[in-house]
Design an enzyme around this catalytic site. Sequence first.
Site, PDB file in Angstrom:
ATOM      1  N   TYR A 124     -16.626   6.091  15.410  1.00 52.34           N
ATOM      2  CA  TYR A 124     -15.338   5.525  15.025  1.00 52.34           C
ATOM      3  C   TYR A 124     -14.394   5.507  16.227  1.00 52.34           C
ATOM      4  O   TYR A 124     -14.009   6.555  16.746  1.00 52.34           O
ATOM      5  CB  TYR A 124     -14.693   6.315  13.884  1.00 52.34           C
ATOM      6  N   GLY A 163     -10.794  -4.345   0.603  1.00 56.23           N
ATOM      7  CA  GLY A 163      -9.518  -4.944   0.221  1.00 56.23           C
ATOM      8  C   GLY A 163      -9.563  -5.843  -0.993  1.00 56.23           C
ATOM      9  O   GLY A 163      -8.512  -6.213  -1.530  1.00 56.23           O
ATOM     10  N   LEU A 208     -10.275  -5.088  -3.929  1.00 54.48           N
ATOM     11  CA  LEU A 208      -9.732  -4.386  -5.089  1.00 54.48           C
ATOM     12  C   LEU A 208      -8.451  -3.636  -4.735  1.00 54.48           C
ATOM     13  O   LEU A 208      -8.085  -2.675  -5.405  1.00 54.48           O
ATOM     14  CB  LEU A 208     -10.781  -3.418  -5.646  1.00 54.48           C
ATOM     15  N   GLY A 216      -5.463  -4.926  -4.859  1.00 53.49           N
ATOM     16  CA  GLY A 216      -4.327  -5.406  -5.629  1.00 53.49           C
ATOM     17  C   GLY A 216      -3.508  -6.459  -4.917  1.00 53.49           C
ATOM     18  O   GLY A 216      -2.492  -6.925  -5.465  1.00 53.49           O
TER      19      GLY A 216
END
Length: 338
Positions: free
Chosen positions: A55, A211, A213, A215
């Site tokens: 990462y 992304g 889910l 909103g």
Amino acid sequence: MKRRILGGTGIAVSEFALGTMMFGAMGNTDHDESVRMIHSALDAGVNFVDTADVYSGGESEEIVGKALKGRRDEVVLATKFGLPMGLDANQRGGSSRWIKQAVENSLRRLGTDHIDLYQMHRPDHETDIDETLSALSDLVRSGKVRAIGTSFFSPEQTVEAQWTAERRGHHRFRTEQPPYSILTRGIEASVLPTAQRYGMGVLTFGPLNSGWLSGRADPTSGHRSSGRGAPMFDLTQPGVQAKAEAVEKLTKLAAEAGLSLPHLAVAFVLAHPAITSVLVGPRKPEHLVGLLAGAEVELSEDVLDRIDEIVPPGVDVNVGDLYIDPAPAIQDKRLRRR
């Protein structure tokens, strides 16, 4: 924050785990803000922090190390090895040579003398699993690692690793980390049952499906909708269209249940009996605050049944989401040559 036992390790971990992939050059470049986010998660009851050497080229581990100074004993710390850390072919994979170098690098960046959960980031098809387990067992015996796990292993690879550990007297993988969300339910068919069969803990990532889910009014407008991830948001693709239709129905269901879509999505993952913890990977403080607000949400049987009607169990709505899955052997042209 509720806690669950991590597989057969006896280690109690929070149902929410903090994923730190977005800390550093891959996401939030503000180290101080990222450290504050880690502290906020710990203060909210999260005791499970997950990172990886790859990462941001080790930057995420360094940020986690800064944040945990003085608080290391509060945290179950997980990191990973195996993905390329340089152009050198020996700076990746599951060889004993690389594992013993990679763990020292991670320990240095994290500023600790031990890792609670050391995970193989992806299967290594070129290294005998006996070699990998032998090296990892050495780390457990030395005290540098407390438990070992995998990520993105197929059921067949998990079974082979468990058998190898038993037959060769190695420490065995105690956890698996696969992607799992309402839109990517394929692991329910065999990955999760296999993990349960061997008493493995399961730490899942991607509950918001990059992304979709989250909103947002337009999920295709997120920061991940370009570059390598662009095909996952291309509405000209049938699978992506099907996902957009499912999200519309799920958004309506969440509203009827009095929930935000992200809270519905995360609670769905935790409702499966095989799941130990769900990784939430915020990039900004407001993302973390919003997700932690749903820590106590539990879905009723009625809501779970309605989710099943929208996305049937064991189904990945868009198979293109799993772009890092290995292709079937018949499609790998290298395997056609002797």
